[in-house]
Enzyme design. Structure first.
Site, short mmCIF file in Angstrom:
data_model
loop_
_atom_site.label_atom_id
_atom_site.label_comp_id
_atom_site.label_asym_id
_atom_site.label_seq_id
_atom_site.Cartn_x
_atom_site.Cartn_y
_atom_site.Cartn_z
N HIS A 163 33.49 37.98 50.75
CA HIS A 163 34.34 39.18 50.64
C HIS A 163 33.97 39.90 49.36
O HIS A 163 34.54 39.68 48.30
CB HIS A 163 35.81 38.76 50.63
CG HIS A 163 36.78 39.90 50.59
ND1 HIS A 163 38.09 39.74 50.99
CD2 HIS A 163 36.66 41.18 50.20
CE1 HIS A 163 38.74 40.89 50.84
NE2 HIS A 163 37.87 41.78 50.36
N HIS A 213 32.32 43.97 48.15
CA HIS A 213 31.88 45.31 48.54
C HIS A 213 30.69 45.71 47.68
O HIS A 213 30.78 45.72 46.46
CB HIS A 213 33.03 46.29 48.37
CG HIS A 213 34.22 45.95 49.20
ND1 HIS A 213 34.39 46.40 50.48
CD2 HIS A 213 35.28 45.15 48.93
CE1 HIS A 213 35.52 45.92 50.97
NE2 HIS A 213 36.07 45.15 50.05
N HIS A 257 39.98 43.88 56.81
CA HIS A 257 40.98 43.91 55.74
C HIS A 257 42.34 44.19 56.39
O HIS A 257 42.51 45.21 57.07
CB HIS A 257 40.66 45.02 54.74
CG HIS A 257 39.53 44.71 53.81
ND1 HIS A 257 38.31 44.27 54.25
CD2 HIS A 257 39.45 44.79 52.46
CE1 HIS A 257 37.51 44.08 53.20
NE2 HIS A 257 38.18 44.40 52.11
N GLU A 281 46.79 43.86 53.09
CA GLU A 281 46.53 44.22 51.70
C GLU A 281 47.47 45.37 51.35
O GLU A 281 48.17 45.91 52.21
CB GLU A 281 45.08 44.66 51.55
CG GLU A 281 44.60 44.83 50.11
CD GLU A 281 43.18 45.39 50.03
OE1 GLU A 281 42.64 45.44 48.92
OE2 GLU A 281 42.63 45.78 51.07
N ASP A 330 35.49 40.42 45.51
CA ASP A 330 35.88 41.73 46.03
C ASP A 330 35.03 42.85 45.43
O ASP A 330 34.17 43.40 46.09
CB ASP A 330 37.37 41.98 45.79
CG ASP A 330 37.97 43.01 46.75
OD1 ASP A 330 37.24 43.52 47.61
OD2 ASP A 330 39.17 43.30 46.63
N ASP A 331 35.32 43.24 44.18
CA ASP A 331 34.58 44.30 43.47
C ASP A 331 34.29 43.79 42.06
O ASP A 331 34.97 44.19 41.10
CB ASP A 331 35.40 45.59 43.41
CG ASP A 331 35.71 46.15 44.78
OD1 ASP A 331 34.78 46.65 45.43
OD2 ASP A 331 36.89 46.10 45.19
#
Length: 388
Positions: free
Chosen positions: A46, A48, A227, A230, A312-313
């Site tokens: 997961h 991006h 997703h 969230e 995630d980021d």
């Protein structure tokens, strides 16, 4: 749940965890224990791609393309205070102004995988949103994909990290654009493109809007994830992606705890939830003194759900792969037993080949145990969250 540590204990900032409030159940770690999380073999499921861009690369791409962004804008994109802010504006800036050529995508892909490999990520499955690339940059899907695949191949050759790409539906765009995206994925098949996902702001695009696009992907043998749950969105969104759309795994999924009976049913099915301990929604909305105790990730575990932590980021959230895993132990109260299980959950839920997964399953548990012994954790460190 506190572990005894030596006088050399240090805080989480030493292992690239930014902006996270202190936890009332925090456990200090020695340098050797910080190193354990950095060396732990992991998959990442997961993440991006646009949330991995190094600041220096962002600056160089802005200069290359003459982007209408000031140095102050870029500094602001990479600044995190005590209260985190969303990163979507950064991703949109990348799509509109910076990622305009296949080589731009090759570069950020290669650099992400280089950084991931440095944090002992052995295999990564990461998201990329083609809709905005095609619309804003005017870059056709096949040319953009070629750049990403070039970066993936080079990173595997140079760093030994395998990877798969997950093109993601832009839920802020019309449903017709989702169909166009999946049609492009189907028209340009590649073994490194394993399936599709969906991202961007969940309140702007409930999952049922994109059921037809998901159905098309499944008809062509693509795996699926989404997703959901969230941004504090209702548990019904999780139920929609699981029971109506039929995803193979769920990204985030936190609000499923509001329906414990359904959560237990998903636990019994072995459905994987790819969670993010630095999720900015909960860090922003939960009380700083209670966030760790009240974080839904803890309740998800207590309900028996199958979990796997991710970044995630990473460059925008200021968290390394080691930091994401470390937070689960140092701040959220999970034990080494839990982390060992999550490591295996990641292998099981990955879309890699069965041969590759079989090899990992044969090697990683012993590697985990050896690294934990070398780190000198106290016996209590192995207790599971569910023991308390």
């Amino acid at each position: 749940m506190q572990d005894q540590t030596s006088s050399s204990a240090v805080g989480p900032a030493d292992s690239q965890i930014g902006f996270v409030p202190d936890s009332p159940i925090a456990r200090p770690l020695t340098q050797a224990q910080h190193a354990f999380f950095a060396r732990l073999p992991k998959v990442e499921l997961h993440c991006h791609l646009l949330g991995t861009v190094r600041r220096a690369t962002f600056q160089a791409l802005a200069a290359k393309h003459g982007a209408p962004l000031t140095a102050g804008d870029i500094d602001g994109f990479y600044t995190r205070g005590t209260r985190p802010i969303g990163v979507l504006r950064v991703l949109r800036a990348l799509e509109a102004y910076l990622l305009l050529e296949p080589d731009d995508l090759r570069q950020i892909t290669y650099e992400y995988l280089e950084d991931a490999a440095a944090g002992s990520i052995r295999h990564a499955e990461f998201f990329w949103n083609p809709t905005a690339t095609i619309r804003d940059a005017g870059l056709p899907y096949d040319r953009a994909l070629a750049g990403i695949l070039q970066g993936m191949r080079a990173a595997q050759a140079d760093f030994g990290i395998s990877s798969l790409l997950i093109p993601a539906i832009d839920r802020e765009a019309p449903a017709a654009d989702a169909m166009t995206m999946v049609e492009a994925v189907v028209a340009h098949p590649d073994p490194r493109v394993a399936g599709i996902g969906i991202d961007y702001r969940e309140p702007d695009g409930p999952p049922e809007m994109f059921a037809d696009a998901y159905a098309l992907a499944r008809r062509h043998g693509l795996r699926t994830t989404a997703h959901a749950g969230e941004f504090g969105m209702p548990w019904t969104n999780v139920a929609t992606v699981v029971d109506q759309i039929g995803v193979d795994r769920v990204d985030h999924g936190y609000t499923i705890v509001e329906n414990p009976e359904l959560a237990r049913a998903y636990a019994a099915r072995g459905l994987l939830f790819t969670i993010v301990p630095t999720n900015s929604y909960y860090l922003r909305t939960l009380d700083a003194e209670r966030w760790a105790l009240d974080h839904p990730i803890r309740r998800m575990a207590q309900l028996g759900l199958k979990l796997h932590p991710n970044t995630d980021d990473p460059t925008l959230h200021h968290v390394s792969p080691a930091g994401a895993w470390e937070l689960m132990y140092s701040h959220l109260g999970f034990g080494l037993t839990d982390l060992r299980t999550m490591m295996l959950n990641g292998i099981d839920g990955a879309w890699a080949s069965e041969a590759q997964k079989t090899l990992w399953l044969a090697q990683w548990p012993a590697e985990f145990d050896t690294l934990a012994a070398e780190a000198g954790f106290a016996s209590g460190a192995w207790l599971s969250l569910r023991d308390f």
